[in-house]
Design a protein around this motif. Sequence first.
Motif, PDB file in Angstrom:
ATOM      1  N   TYR A  42       1.278  -1.683  -5.314  1.00 43.77           N
ATOM      2  CA  TYR A  42       1.008  -0.746  -4.228  1.00 43.77           C
ATOM      3  C   TYR A  42      -0.315  -0.033  -4.476  1.00 43.77           C
ATOM      4  O   TYR A  42      -0.449   0.738  -5.433  1.00 43.77           O
ATOM      5  N   ASN A  88      -4.783   4.544  -2.363  1.00 39.83           N
ATOM      6  CA  ASN A  88      -3.873   4.753  -1.261  1.00 39.83           C
ATOM      7  C   ASN A  88      -4.395   3.992  -0.060  1.00 39.83           C
ATOM      8  O   ASN A  88      -5.547   3.586  -0.056  1.00 39.83           O
ATOM      9  N   MET A  89      -3.566   3.807   0.937  1.00 36.41           N
ATOM     10  CA  MET A  89      -4.063   3.153   2.146  1.00 36.41           C
ATOM     11  C   MET A  89      -5.117   4.013   2.832  1.00 36.41           C
ATOM     12  O   MET A  89      -6.124   3.512   3.336  1.00 36.41           O
ATOM     13  N   VAL A 110       5.170  -1.231   2.089  1.00 32.58           N
ATOM     14  CA  VAL A 110       4.548   0.087   2.044  1.00 32.58           C
ATOM     15  C   VAL A 110       5.422   1.025   1.230  1.00 32.58           C
ATOM     16  O   VAL A 110       6.653   1.012   1.346  1.00 32.58           O
ATOM     17  N   ARG A 167       1.276   5.281   1.320  1.00 31.85           N
ATOM     18  CA  ARG A 167       0.818   6.015   2.501  1.00 31.85           C
ATOM     19  C   ARG A 167       1.243   7.471   2.453  1.00 31.85           C
ATOM     20  O   ARG A 167       2.421   7.795   2.282  1.00 31.85           O
ATOM     21  N   ARG A 171      -9.271   7.747   9.694  1.00 33.48           N
ATOM     22  CA  ARG A 171      -8.903   6.375  10.076  1.00 33.48           C
ATOM     23  C   ARG A 171      -9.991   5.664  10.869  1.00 33.48           C
ATOM     24  O   ARG A 171      -9.740   4.601  11.450  1.00 33.48           O
ATOM     25  N   VAL A 209       0.859  -1.183   0.000  1.00 28.72           N
ATOM     26  CA  VAL A 209       0.000   0.000   0.000  1.00 28.72           C
ATOM     27  C   VAL A 209       0.891   1.228   0.000  1.00 28.72           C
ATOM     28  O   VAL A 209       2.039   1.180   0.440  1.00 28.72           O
ATOM     29  N   LEU A 213       7.621  -4.555   7.746  1.00 22.81           N
ATOM     30  CA  LEU A 213       7.119  -4.052   6.461  1.00 22.81           C
ATOM     31  C   LEU A 213       8.283  -3.612   5.585  1.00 22.81           C
ATOM     32  O   LEU A 213       9.108  -2.786   5.990  1.00 22.81           O
ATOM     33  N   ASP A 251      -1.609   3.882  12.101  1.00 26.19           N
ATOM     34  CA  ASP A 251      -1.479   3.630  10.663  1.00 26.19           C
ATOM     35  C   ASP A 251      -0.814   2.281  10.397  1.00 26.19           C
ATOM     36  O   ASP A 251      -1.255   1.507   9.529  1.00 26.19           O
ATOM     37  N   CYS A 257       8.312   0.315  10.785  1.00 25.49           N
ATOM     38  CA  CYS A 257       8.398  -0.653   9.686  1.00 25.49           C
ATOM     39  C   CYS A 257       9.486  -1.686   9.959  1.00 25.49           C
ATOM     40  O   CYS A 257       9.308  -2.880   9.686  1.00 25.49           O
ATOM     41  N   ILE A 283      -2.404  -0.993   8.401  1.00 19.46           N
ATOM     42  CA  ILE A 283      -1.709  -1.569   7.245  1.00 19.46           C
ATOM     43  C   ILE A 283      -1.489  -3.065   7.452  1.00 19.46           C
ATOM     44  O   ILE A 283      -1.723  -3.885   6.557  1.00 19.46           O
ATOM     45  N   ALA A 293      -1.005  -6.325   4.344  1.00 10.91           N
ATOM     46  CA  ALA A 293       0.099  -5.848   3.512  1.00 10.91           C
ATOM     47  C   ALA A 293       1.433  -6.253   4.130  1.00 10.91           C
ATOM     48  O   ALA A 293       1.563  -6.360   5.358  1.00 10.91           O
TER      49      ALA A 293
END
Length: 723
Positions: free
Chosen positions: A499, A502-503, A299, A268, A529, A266, A319, A287, A314, A291, A296
Amino acid sequence: MRKTTLINEGWSFFLGGEEKKVNLPHCWNASDGCTKDYLRAEARYSKTLEPSDKTVFLLVEGANSVARVVADGKEKARHKGGYGAFAADITDCIKNGCRIDIYVDNRDFEDVFPTRADFTFWGGLYRNVKLIETESCHFSFRDHGSCGVYARAVKSEEGWRMSVKALIDSPREDYKLRCTLLDREGKVFAQGEAKAEYVTELSFKCENPILWDGVKNPYLYTLRCEIKDGERTADNIDIKTGFRTFCIDSEKGFFLNGRHMKLKGVSRHQDRQGMGNAVTEKEHREDIELILEAGADSVRLAHYQQSEYFYDLCDEKGLLVWAEAPVISAFAPAKRENGKSQLTELIKQNFNHPSIFCWGIENEITQELSGAKDKRLLPYLRELGGIVRKLDPSRYSSCAQLSILEGKSPLNSVTDILGYNHYFGWYDFSFDYLSKWLDRFHESFPERKLCLSEYGAEGLLNIHSKEPVQGDYSEEYQCVFHENYLREINSRPWLWGSYVWNMFDFGAANRHEGGMTGRNNKGLVTYDRKIKKDSFYLCKAFWSEKKFVHICSGRYKNREAGRYDIKVYSNLGRVKLTVNEREYELEGERIFLFKDVPIGKGENRIFAQAEDCSDGIAVFGAEKDDPSYSLKEGESLVRNWAKKSGEEAKNYLSPSSTIRDLVKSRDAHNLVKGKLGRDYLNIPLLKLLYPVKLSTAVRTAGFFGLSENHCALLTQYTYSIKK
């Protein structure tokens, strides 16, 4: 020893002659950033600091987009670029205490990237500001805002080694650099030592490390770097690091530690509703969790450097990261040096993150035709690619190309890996054109390591349709779009990743679409969110191993009574649906479509069960759909974004054009062929209709079964078709 103090509280903020007290992070566009005329200006942040007899640096982690640090009237630092960190040495001013003024300006600068992009250029001191006190001998802050230490795990035939390069200010003859690698429990795993010099390099062996293996096992070690005066520590810094290998093959795709995986990614943006860019660690963590919940494993942090804390998360969660510099949308020769500077900052400041596998040098840089034809563009992009190879040959260079860029363009040969941003089925053609494009590209350029760097469609929570059509902004069409893309992506092993764009919904002040101002609504999750759209659960069905079941169109509550196809997403193999006590059951994969289910007048309760997972919604059968579910009068389907005006409009079709005009248009032939698989505009009998206006033809088509939405869509299409 180093002392780091967060100084986010108690700043005086001056803008337009007014003063108010604020805490950081702060964004002055938090309330107007989603309006066309949001404030772009220079503001000042002021604070008085206590005395210190140490060597002192002020670290600014993010100020958009040009900033100056002034201590007691003396300028100590100037920074161009709204997304990287920078440090100011205030040692000579703070001995008796001093006043700090940080000037921040988010206006358009001819020598600073970006100028034009599909997101708001938020103003503010929107990340942390830290006070760092050290001895005169310390790890340097002078290398493009980095921490001064660059660590990399290197694998060879002899095994693993940890390679460290440190920049040390004012080293003394008898000082040493000691690097200690600690495991997750804090035990010493490996260690190395070297004489401390301005540039100090060392390497030490690491026996059988536990690998950082993405979301499966994101194992991190701590690299403790110390400048030692005997057993006394003059300065110290801890860095999280990991051992991993990755490679991308043009036929087989992505491999992490020798294990094949297709990256399920995704994109971001960092802003949030009511906050702009001024988000805290709490929002960053939220966030990341969303995700991960979607399933996912990668990112794309677009289209600029993001908070170091997010890169830390991450690393911690596994990620894989596509990190990117803000060289975007339009090439401008005056910005060349700034683009190189911001890319250099991105690499040096984030070098130590094991999650990062590529450095993005540009996104859709050919949006402006004049810039795309500029003979200076290709050499410039080669310069950017050269920066990546020079500063970090261990990672790939990458770029994200605009859909219309020809595959044979030399711009596609600049970077190691390549992404294309495709919106077939939203802005142009239809979603089934994606398969044709992918196969044709791979057949023509089999050596290119290709991914889908963007794909998406808008989905507004208040727009719904029983018969969703391209461009109608409905939550239902967003799902149809993504269903088709995910199938095509999954069926091609050579496509190393993709990807979603958008997220999250995000601020885009220049937009007004679907009745929504200042926002891009292609997110899987709403701007605040709080709500996961149906498309979020579709991705979860394709990506996640955590069992679930979800009924779509739960927000399509007040609908015309009749028969409907009820769609359910799940990663389980069998779903039972109960509608008003009537039961249905299907076996399948991911998408379960229960056909022709009756929705009676009044309340209808719909319940789905898959193993021990369940979901339920209630809808109300009415005489007609709630009119608020459709676009209002004057609100157009998406193709109207290309409607031309003035002299330029003469080169494009309109509803008053004729069938003859349509047949003469090369764009129209491509559009029909891409949508229907055959060029029906070449049928000889069509000549009989040459004098008929397109608006008349569309209205007539309505009598033969086309819905009102389909007719409106066809009308909007005409505005963007060249004669």
